[in-house]
Design a protein around this motif. Sequence first.
Motif, PDB file in Angstrom:
ATOM      1  N   ASN A  42     -11.563 -10.277 -39.333  1.00 29.74           N
ATOM      2  CA  ASN A  42     -12.480 -11.337 -38.955  1.00 29.74           C
ATOM      3  C   ASN A  42     -13.745 -11.141 -38.514  1.00 29.74           C
ATOM      4  OD1 ASN A  42     -10.143 -13.073 -40.263  1.00 29.74           O
ATOM      5  ND2 ASN A  42      -9.375 -13.538 -37.947  1.00 29.74           N
ATOM      6  N   GLY A  43     -13.679 -10.109 -37.700  1.00 26.46           N
ATOM      7  CA  GLY A  43     -15.077  -9.860 -37.230  1.00 26.46           C
ATOM      8  C   GLY A  43     -16.378  -9.477 -37.975  1.00 26.46           C
ATOM      9  N   LEU A  44     -15.303  -8.255 -38.661  1.00 25.10           N
ATOM     10  CA  LEU A  44     -16.971  -7.574 -39.992  1.00 25.10           C
ATOM     11  C   LEU A  44     -17.194  -9.115 -40.750  1.00 25.10           C
ATOM     12  CD1 LEU A  44     -14.652  -4.750 -41.177  1.00 25.10           C
ATOM     13  CD2 LEU A  44     -17.329  -4.620 -39.955  1.00 25.10           C
ATOM     14  N   ARG A  45     -16.220  -9.915 -41.416  1.00 22.77           N
ATOM     15  CA  ARG A  45     -16.211 -11.348 -41.529  1.00 22.77           C
ATOM     16  C   ARG A  45     -17.346 -12.119 -41.064  1.00 22.77           C
ATOM     17  NH1 ARG A  45     -11.675 -12.573 -44.739  1.00 22.77           N
ATOM     18  NH2 ARG A  45     -11.290 -12.080 -46.459  1.00 22.77           N
ATOM     19  N   HIS A  46     -17.457 -12.143 -39.793  1.00 15.29           N
ATOM     20  CA  HIS A  46     -17.849 -13.294 -38.872  1.00 15.29           C
ATOM     21  C   HIS A  46     -19.195 -12.747 -38.404  1.00 15.29           C
ATOM     22  CE1 HIS A  46     -15.441 -16.791 -40.959  1.00 15.29           C
ATOM     23  NE2 HIS A  46     -14.417 -15.794 -40.443  1.00 15.29           N
ATOM     24  N   SER A  47     -19.316 -10.650 -38.500  1.00 15.27           N
ATOM     25  CA  SER A  47     -20.627 -11.569 -37.423  1.00 15.27           C
ATOM     26  C   SER A  47     -21.782 -11.045 -37.658  1.00 15.27           C
ATOM     27  CB  SER A  47     -20.594  -9.329 -37.646  1.00 15.27           C
ATOM     28  OG  SER A  47     -21.264  -8.595 -37.178  1.00 15.27           O
ATOM     29  N   THR A  48     -22.928 -11.784 -37.002  1.00 12.59           N
ATOM     30  CA  THR A  48     -24.117 -12.262 -36.570  1.00 12.59           C
ATOM     31  C   THR A  48     -24.739 -10.699 -36.886  1.00 12.59           C
ATOM     32  OG1 THR A  48     -24.245 -12.308 -34.219  1.00 12.59           O
ATOM     33  CG2 THR A  48     -23.936 -14.258 -35.752  1.00 12.59           C
ATOM     34  N   GLU A  49     -24.296  -9.593 -36.793  1.00 13.61           N
ATOM     35  CA  GLU A  49     -24.919  -8.139 -36.449  1.00 13.61           C
ATOM     36  C   GLU A  49     -25.217  -6.775 -37.532  1.00 13.61           C
ATOM     37  OE1 GLU A  49     -25.189  -6.974 -32.212  1.00 13.61           O
ATOM     38  OE2 GLU A  49     -25.720  -9.135 -31.864  1.00 13.61           O
ATOM     39  N   GLN A  50     -23.901  -7.345 -38.430  1.00 10.14           N
ATOM     40  CA  GLN A  50     -23.653  -6.480 -39.383  1.00 10.14           C
ATOM     41  C   GLN A  50     -23.264  -5.696 -39.003  1.00 10.14           C
ATOM     42  OE1 GLN A  50     -23.733  -7.383 -42.321  1.00 10.14           O
ATOM     43  NE2 GLN A  50     -24.973  -8.873 -42.130  1.00 10.14           N
ATOM     44  N   GLN A  51     -22.525  -5.116 -37.563  1.00  6.05           N
ATOM     45  CA  GLN A  51     -21.484  -4.119 -36.981  1.00  6.05           C
ATOM     46  C   GLN A  51     -20.610  -4.947 -36.430  1.00  6.05           C
ATOM     47  OE1 GLN A  51     -24.649  -1.544 -34.890  1.00  6.05           O
ATOM     48  NE2 GLN A  51     -24.562  -3.391 -32.640  1.00  6.05           N
ATOM     49  N   ILE A  52     -19.691  -4.515 -35.348  1.00  2.00           N
ATOM     50  CA  ILE A  52     -18.209  -4.698 -34.754  1.00  2.00           C
ATOM     51  C   ILE A  52     -18.124  -3.862 -33.375  1.00  2.00           C
ATOM     52  CG2 ILE A  52     -17.721  -6.829 -35.962  1.00  2.00           C
ATOM     53  CD1 ILE A  52     -14.858  -4.702 -35.940  1.00  2.00           C
ATOM     54  N   THR A  53     -17.640  -4.578 -32.048  1.00  2.00           N
ATOM     55  CA  THR A  53     -17.497  -3.349 -31.848  1.00  2.00           C
ATOM     56  C   THR A  53     -15.411  -3.525 -31.893  1.00  2.00           C
ATOM     57  OG1 THR A  53     -19.256  -3.356 -30.956  1.00  2.00           O
ATOM     58  CG2 THR A  53     -17.213  -2.293 -29.281  1.00  2.00           C
ATOM     59  N   PHE A  54     -14.809  -3.011 -31.857  1.00  2.00           N
ATOM     60  CA  PHE A  54     -13.332  -2.745 -31.641  1.00  2.00           C
ATOM     61  C   PHE A  54     -12.522  -2.113 -30.212  1.00  2.00           C
ATOM     62  CE2 PHE A  54      -9.261  -0.782 -32.743  1.00  2.00           C
ATOM     63  CZ  PHE A  54      -8.877  -1.798 -32.706  1.00  2.00           C
ATOM     64  N   ARG A  55     -11.933  -2.966 -29.891  1.00  2.00           N
ATOM     65  CA  ARG A  55     -11.683  -1.307 -28.306  1.00  2.00           C
ATOM     66  C   ARG A  55      -9.896  -1.134 -28.508  1.00  2.00           C
ATOM     67  NH1 ARG A  55     -15.303  -4.953 -26.975  1.00  2.00           N
ATOM     68  NH2 ARG A  55     -17.296  -3.725 -26.060  1.00  2.00           N
ATOM     69  N   LEU A  56      -9.655  -0.622 -28.089  1.00  2.00           N
ATOM     70  CA  LEU A  56      -7.692  -0.455 -28.124  1.00  2.00           C
ATOM     71  C   LEU A  56      -7.907   0.188 -26.385  1.00  2.00           C
ATOM     72  CD1 LEU A  56      -5.298  -0.791 -29.163  1.00  2.00           C
ATOM     73  CD2 LEU A  56      -5.434   2.020 -29.932  1.00  2.00           C
ATOM     74  N   VAL A  57      -7.044  -1.019 -25.629  1.00  2.00           N
ATOM     75  CA  VAL A  57      -7.130  -0.374 -24.361  1.00  2.00           C
ATOM     76  C   VAL A  57      -5.436  -0.211 -23.726  1.00  2.00           C
ATOM     77  CG1 VAL A  57      -7.655  -1.541 -21.786  1.00  2.00           C
ATOM     78  CG2 VAL A  57      -8.765  -1.862 -23.675  1.00  2.00           C
ATOM     79  N   VAL A  58      -4.982   0.759 -23.314  1.00  2.00           N
ATOM     80  CA  VAL A  58      -3.428   0.417 -22.961  1.00  2.00           C
ATOM     81  C   VAL A  58      -3.730  -0.092 -21.408  1.00  2.00           C
ATOM     82  CG1 VAL A  58      -1.839   1.905 -22.276  1.00  2.00           C
ATOM     83  CG2 VAL A  58      -2.818   2.602 -24.227  1.00  2.00           C
ATOM     84  N   GLY A  59      -2.963  -0.870 -21.005  1.00  2.00           N
ATOM     85  CA  GLY A  59      -2.636  -1.269 -19.402  1.00  2.00           C
ATOM     86  C   GLY A  59      -1.422  -0.932 -19.202  1.00  2.00           C
ATOM     87  N   THR A  60      -1.098  -1.962 -17.928  1.00  2.00           N
ATOM     88  CA  THR A  60       0.142  -1.004 -17.212  1.00  2.00           C
ATOM     89  C   THR A  60       1.238  -1.315 -18.358  1.00  2.00           C
ATOM     90  OG1 THR A  60      -0.576  -1.434 -15.275  1.00  2.00           O
ATOM     91  CG2 THR A  60       1.544  -1.458 -15.208  1.00  2.00           C
ATOM     92  N   ASP A  61       1.232  -2.401 -18.254  1.00  2.00           N
ATOM     93  CA  ASP A  61       2.628  -2.523 -19.514  1.00  2.00           C
ATOM     94  C   ASP A  61       1.842  -3.071 -21.103  1.00  2.00           C
ATOM     95  OD1 ASP A  61       2.007  -5.113 -18.778  1.00  2.00           O
ATOM     96  OD2 ASP A  61       3.648  -5.839 -17.459  1.00  2.00           O
ATOM     97  N   VAL A  62       0.415  -3.129 -20.999  1.00  2.00           N
ATOM     98  CA  VAL A  62       0.329  -3.962 -21.710  1.00  2.00           C
ATOM     99  C   VAL A  62      -1.055  -3.541 -23.274  1.00  2.00           C
ATOM    100  CG1 VAL A  62      -0.971  -5.610 -21.396  1.00  2.00           C
ATOM    101  CG2 VAL A  62      -0.349  -6.773 -22.892  1.00  2.00           C
ATOM    102  N   LEU A  63      -1.055  -3.551 -24.299  1.00  2.00           N
ATOM    103  CA  LEU A  63      -1.356  -2.959 -25.026  1.00  2.00           C
ATOM    104  C   LEU A  63      -2.743  -4.540 -25.688  1.00  2.00           C
ATOM    105  CD1 LEU A  63      -2.596  -0.615 -26.976  1.00  2.00           C
ATOM    106  CD2 LEU A  63      -1.610  -1.956 -28.347  1.00  2.00           C
TER     107      LEU A  63
END
Length: 123
Positions: A42-63
């Motif tokens: 979805n991000g790549l399809r709708h990006s207005t800048e031809q790029q996206i930033t993806f983050r994967l963050v590990v919290g205390t009990d949630v991803l």
Amino acid sequence: MPDAAAVWVGRLRRIGRAKLNAWGLTALVDDAQLLISELVTNGLRHSTEQQITFRLVVGTDVLVMEVDDGSPALPRLRQADSDALDGRGLLLVDAVAASWGVSSDGTRTWCTLKFPDTARRSR
């Protein structure tokens, strides 16, 4: 989806799988890979800048997984026709993720997966 976008989706799925395995969160791999696919596509399809930033963050009990696509257009849940080839991404996110949302400016879409009880105890 253009071939280059499909390559990036696959690459980020593999990176996500490797990170989750390294962090001992193998129980989340399948759901995380599905969510990564949907958010990144979805991000790549709708990006207005031809790029996206993806983050994967590990919290205390949630991803947390999030994509910033720069687009102020708010994503929305919609019902796709049974013969439609797209339009189900956020329905899948809504069904699989523990929670999901969009930043107030519409540029960042995120979702979470809760750790299974065994992962919570071992961390």
